[in-house]
Design an enzyme around this catalytic site. Sequence first.
Site, PDB file in Angstrom:
ATOM      1  CG  ASP A  95      11.869  25.869 -35.715  1.00  0.00           C
ATOM      2  OD1 ASP A  95      12.578  26.697 -36.317  1.00  0.00           O
ATOM      3  OD2 ASP A  95      10.979  26.185 -34.895  1.00  0.00           O
ATOM      4  CB  SER A 281       3.354  31.739 -29.816  1.00  0.00           C
ATOM      5  OG  SER A 281       4.676  31.524 -29.409  1.00  0.00           O
TER       6      SER A 281
HETATM    7  P1  13P Z   1       6.506  32.315 -32.372  1.00  0.00           P
HETATM    8  O1  13P Z   1       6.816  31.980 -30.947  1.00  0.00           O
HETATM    9  O2  13P Z   1       6.375  33.796 -32.565  1.00  0.00           O
HETATM   10  O3  13P Z   1       5.327  31.600 -32.865  1.00  0.00           O
HETATM   11  O4  13P Z   1       7.747  31.872 -33.262  1.00  0.00           O
HETATM   12  C1  13P Z   1       7.927  30.551 -33.659  1.00  0.00           C
HETATM   13  C2  13P Z   1       9.239  30.326 -34.304  1.00  0.00           C
HETATM   14  O5  13P Z   1       9.920  31.213 -34.739  1.00  0.00           O
HETATM   15  C3  13P Z   1       9.701  28.935 -34.427  1.00  0.00           C
HETATM   16  O6  13P Z   1      11.027  28.881 -34.841  1.00  0.00           O
END
Ligand code: 13P
Length: 334
Positions: A95, A281
Amino acid sequence: MKVSFKELGLVNTREMFAKAIKGGYAIPAFNFNNMEQLQAIIQASAETKSPVILQVSKGARNYANQTLLRYMAQGAVEYAKELGWKKPQIVLHLDHGDSYELCKSCVDFGFSSVMIDGSALPYDENVKLTRKVVNYAHKYDVTVEAELGVLAGVEDEVSSEVSHYTKPEEVIDFVKKTKCDSLAISIGTSHGAYKFTPEQCTRDPKTGRLVPPPLAFDVLKAIEKKLPGFPIVLHGSSSVPQEYVDMCNKYGGNLPNAVGIPEEQLRKAAKSAVCKINIDSDSRLAMTAAIRKHLAENPGHFDPRQYLKPAREEMKKMYIHKIVNVLGSNGKAR
Ligand code: 13P
């Protein structure tokens, strides 16, 4: 020593995304950095037979150790089979890769998919960097996610104060030049548990809760029109369930005005060309809420298993809910 994701029993995103677009659902991309999160993700995916993307950010890789993470992902495939999931479809994805070197290292280390996030760079540099990563990754059949447009919020080391929607007029040229396999776009989502300021929201007169502004579905539609059938990714898609925020706050936390993306909007996005939805999150909130509650109610407990078990159960419940009621990916990996 180099290892291919195929040796680990993982799959890349190519086929998974093609099916998701045709079927009008999205694949969950859940971030993880510890065993309990991973157990909950795999249990939820195995029970619902949902394809799943295990996401690791640069920060998570530093936190957990890259070698350990690779074996955890390999272990996840075996664990899924043990749970009765005959053909697990599990992706290990980087990511927000921020450099060619990091992406290359993940490809060499058994990841089946990487993201190169050049969204903060000038357009031409983003194209150049993404193309370089794609050239390397495709040699090993690893799929690449790129990003155009900037999301507000903080995601480990990537942060931005303001968001800039993706410009639909740029997407064809970008995809053609970079040959990326999927594209993360900016249509109003953002990272973290504070996606909007109270000033950007209205208030529900009945509950007093913040109501966030809607996502820019017109931008999404325009992008879909330019790139029919091309996989689109939504980052920052936690809905920040208010019951977890309340639970955290009730048991000693302090999360004022935490607000996320309403699930109806994510469901609508999942039915379109959006075929990967990133959620981090919500898992953090579920875990922390359950731990706070448990420790407040059991002040004598000090064995981590005592409070991590309910935390794991809460996360699993949340993952199943997302898979079944929001993304619609249940039953798609039988
Ligand atoms: P959130 O913070 O909304 O969970 O997003 C996570 C995300 O996009 C990781 O790349």
